[in-house]
Design an enzyme around this catalytic site. Sequence first.
Site, PDB file in Angstrom:
ATOM      1  N   ARG A  25       0.847  -1.186   0.000  1.00 47.05           N
ATOM      2  CA  ARG A  25       0.000   0.000   0.000  1.00 47.05           C
ATOM      3  C   ARG A  25       0.884   1.239   0.000  1.00 47.05           C
ATOM      4  NH1 ARG A  25      -1.803   0.884   4.320  1.00 47.05           N
ATOM      5  NH2 ARG A  25      -1.195  -0.892   5.595  1.00 47.05           N
TER       6      ARG A  25
ATOM      7  N   HIS B 255     -10.630  -1.514  11.857  1.00 51.96           N
ATOM      8  CA  HIS B 255      -9.550  -2.393  11.389  1.00 51.96           C
ATOM      9  C   HIS B 255      -9.339  -3.479  12.448  1.00 51.96           C
ATOM     10  CE1 HIS B 255      -5.089  -2.609   9.877  1.00 51.96           C
ATOM     11  NE2 HIS B 255      -5.844  -3.476   9.261  1.00 51.96           N
TER      12      HIS B 255
ATOM     13  N   TYR C 221      -1.694  -3.636  -6.743  1.00 54.77           N
ATOM     14  CA  TYR C 221      -1.389  -4.439  -5.551  1.00 54.77           C
ATOM     15  C   TYR C 221      -2.386  -4.256  -4.403  1.00 54.77           C
ATOM     16  CZ  TYR C 221       1.715  -7.386  -2.821  1.00 54.77           C
ATOM     17  OH  TYR C 221       2.247  -8.442  -2.124  1.00 54.77           O
TER      18      TYR C 221
ATOM     19  N   ARG D 135       1.954 -11.954  -0.219  1.00 54.25           N
ATOM     20  CA  ARG D 135       0.615 -12.250   0.303  1.00 54.25           C
ATOM     21  C   ARG D 135       0.041 -13.544  -0.268  1.00 54.25           C
ATOM     22  NH1 ARG D 135      -1.804  -8.266   3.893  1.00 54.25           N
ATOM     23  NH2 ARG D 135      -0.341  -6.536   3.895  1.00 54.25           N
TER      24      ARG D 135
ATOM     25  N   GLY E   8      -4.389  -3.618  -1.198  1.00 56.67           N
ATOM     26  CA  GLY E   8      -5.321  -2.574  -0.796  1.00 56.67           C
ATOM     27  C   GLY E   8      -5.376  -1.389  -1.744  1.00 56.67           C
TER      28      GLY E   8
ATOM     29  N   ASP F 135      -9.486  -9.128   9.592  1.00 57.23           N
ATOM     30  CA  ASP F 135      -8.933  -7.799   9.279  1.00 57.23           C
ATOM     31  C   ASP F 135      -9.890  -6.636   9.539  1.00 57.23           C
ATOM     32  OD1 ASP F 135      -6.732  -6.244   8.318  1.00 57.23           O
ATOM     33  OD2 ASP F 135      -7.743  -6.004   6.397  1.00 57.23           O
TER      34      ASP F 135
ATOM     35  N   SER G 215      -1.244  -3.116  10.776  1.00 63.74           N
ATOM     36  CA  SER G 215      -0.990  -4.090   9.718  1.00 63.74           C
ATOM     37  C   SER G 215       0.241  -4.932  10.039  1.00 63.74           C
ATOM     38  CB  SER G 215      -0.757  -3.364   8.397  1.00 63.74           C
ATOM     39  OG  SER G 215      -1.833  -2.505   8.141  1.00 63.74           O
TER      40      SER G 215
ATOM     41  N   ASN H 195      -3.010 -14.336  12.720  1.00 67.00           N
ATOM     42  CA  ASN H 195      -2.629 -15.415  13.649  1.00 67.00           C
ATOM     43  C   ASN H 195      -3.551 -15.459  14.864  1.00 67.00           C
ATOM     44  OD1 ASN H 195      -0.543 -15.959  11.935  1.00 67.00           O
ATOM     45  ND2 ASN H 195       1.047 -15.041  13.208  1.00 67.00           N
TER      46      ASN H 195
ATOM     47  N   CYS I  15       0.818  -7.204  12.316  1.00 68.70           N
ATOM     48  CA  CYS I  15       1.171  -7.396  13.738  1.00 68.70           C
ATOM     49  C   CYS I  15       0.496  -8.645  14.294  1.00 68.70           C
ATOM     50  CB  CYS I  15       0.748  -6.186  14.566  1.00 68.70           C
ATOM     51  SG  CYS I  15       1.833  -4.781  14.367  1.00 68.70           S
TER      52      CYS I  15
ATOM     53  N   LYS J 122      -9.497  -1.885   1.991  1.00 67.48           N
ATOM     54  CA  LYS J 122      -9.149  -0.691   2.779  1.00 67.48           C
ATOM     55  C   LYS J 122      -9.925   0.547   2.310  1.00 67.48           C
ATOM     56  CE  LYS J 122      -6.114  -3.147   4.947  1.00 67.48           C
ATOM     57  NZ  LYS J 122      -6.389  -3.604   6.298  1.00 67.48           N
TER      58      LYS J 122
END
Length: 594
Positions: free
Chosen positions: A69, A238, A209, A378, A211, A285, A260, A266, A262, A218
Site C-alpha cells: 500500500r 480495522h 497491488y 501475500r 489494498g 482484518d 498491519s 494469527n 502485527c 481498505k
Amino acid sequence: MTNHTALKDWVAKTAELCQPDKIVWCDGSKDEYQRMLQIMVDSGSAQWLSPERKPNSILVRSDPADVARVEDRTFICSNYEADAGPTNHWKDPEEMHEILRPLFRNCMRGRTMYIIPFSMGPVGSPIAHIGVEISDSPYVVANMHIMTRVGSKVLEVLGDDGEFVPCIHSVGKPLAFGEKDVPWPCNADNKYITHFPETKEIWSYGSGYGGNALLGKKCFALRIASVMAKEQGWMAEHMLILKLTSPQGVVKHIAAAFPSACGKTNLAMLTPTLPGWKVETVGDDIAWMKFKEDGYLYAINPENGFFGVAPGTNTKTNPNAMAALSKNSIFTNVGKTPDGDVWWEDIDRPAPDLLIDWHGKEWVHYDSVNKAAHPNARFTAPASQCPVIADNWEDPAGVKIDAILFGGRRSTGQPLALQSFSWEHGTFLGSTMASQKTAAAAGKVGELRFDPMAMLPFCGYNMADYFQHWLDMGATGGDKMPRIFYVNWFRRAEDGHWLWPGFGENSRVLKWVCERCDGAGDVVETPIGLLPTNDAIDTTGLDIPEDDMAELLRVDVDEWKQKIPLFREHYAKFGDKLPSELTKQLDSLEERLN
Ligand code: OXD
Ligand code: MN
C-alpha cells in the site's frame, strides 16, 4: 444484467472516459473465476502451481515498484481540508478530478473493463453494504472473487435503485494496437489512491497491488465506510473478530485492532494451548459493527477471504492459515520451489536448492537482505477453507461483541494486558496506540509511530472527529458496550529475549479477558489501567520464569511519565478538534502517575 439506471449510466460514462476494448459484467461464477486465472496464465502474468502441491492455485509476481500500500499516494478528497484532518493527505475534490481525468482518459485502451458488483458482508445482511468496482485487471477480478461476494446475487439485492459505492480502478497502462503486455502492468510513478467522502466514490490509478487495487478492502470497508459509519451511527474498524468458547461452553466474541502485519490473522485463527478452550474465526482484518434493537453492538466480517502476509506463516505460527491456503489460492511475490510449491521465509521447511525468488530469479541466499519472498508477499485464500472458521461467521445478523482489544508491536513499556477503567478511558487507550512499523506499507520498518485504533492509514475523515465518534457510540451504548483491553505480545527483556511466547499461548490472555467480561478475573488498579494480578493469567503448563511474568505485568511509572509529553504532542496535531474528554483522560493519567 441490471435495470439499475444510475449504475448503467455510471458504467457507460466510465467506459466513455477509459475507452476499453471490451466490457465484461462479472457474474461471480466459478467458471468466471477459472477464466480469470487462465487469462493471467495465458498472458504471462501468472503461473499455475503444482496441482499436487497447491491445487488450483497460481503464483503472481508484481513489478518490484508495486509491492505494498502506498500511504503517501493515498488521498482523502473532502470539500474542506479540516474534514480530512492532520493524519490524511488531502486534496480538493475538483483539483483531484482534474488530475485524475487526463490519467483515466483512454487508460483502458487495449484492455477489458470488468464490472464487479460486490457485497461487503453476507449478501442482504442489514450490516452489509454494496460496491461496484470497475477494473481493467483480471488479477483484481480473481482476488475480489475470493475477498468479497461478487456477481449477480449482489445485483439482485441492489435492485433498480439500491445504493452502491462506485469504485474505479485502472492499472494505468493502456496498450497501443498490437503492443505486448507486461506481466504486471502498473504505472509506478503515477499512483493515486483517492477517496471522495462526500460523494462516497473511490478512484484508484497506477497500482495493481492489494489494498491499492482491491477496492472493497481498505478503500471501501475502512476509509469510505468509516465516513458512512460516522454519519449513520455505526463503526467500521480495522479489527479481527474471533469467537472464544470456554470449556464450560461460555461463548464470547472479541474484536481486536492491531496495526498491519502485527499478527491479526494469527490471533484470529489461534490454536489455544489451554485445554478445553476453543478459538474460531469470524474475520481477520475488518469489523463492521452496528447496534441492534437490544442495544448491543453486533459485528460482521465484511470480507469473504484472507489477504494475509505470507512470510512468517507456518504450521507452528498458524496451522489454520496454512490449511486455508492449501488450495484455490493466489500467491503474490512469494518464492517458488522446483516442485511447483510456494516458499517464503520461516515457512516450515528449509529453502530447497534451485528456489526461484519473488523476482523470478534463482535465489542466491548470501545474506539476510536478499529475501526469497518479499516481506509483504501475500496469499489470497477463501475464508471458507479455514478449518476453524466459526459456524456463525456468515450470520447476516452479526455476532454480539463482548470485548475489544487494542495492541501493537512494543518491545518496552506496554504490559502484556490491561483493562480500561471505562469506555472513555478505552477510547483514550486506542487513541494513543503506538506500534513499530512493519512492511505492510512502504516506508521504514521498525520506527515507532502513533497508530490510533490501528486506523491511521484507514480513517476516511478527521481522526479527532473519529475519536469523538467513539465517545458518542459509548454514550449511546452505555453499559452494553464491549469491555476494552490493551494487549502487547511483543515485549522484550533487557537482554533482548521475548518475554511472552505468543501465538497459541495468547489464549491465556483471552481467558482472562473472558473472565473480566463476566466480572470475574483478578485485577490490580494501576495508574494506566486495571492489570491482571500476578497470578490472574493462567500459566498452568507454561514454562515461564516468574521474573519474566512479573516484568510482563510491571508498570514503570517513570517510563510512563516520560510518555506524557509524547502523548501531548500527538494530541496537539488535532488542535481544537480533539475531544475535551481525551485531554481530560490524559490529565487524569498524569495525575495518577504523580
Ligand atoms: C492489510 C493491511 O493488508 O492492513 O490488511 O495492510
Ligand atoms: Mn489490515
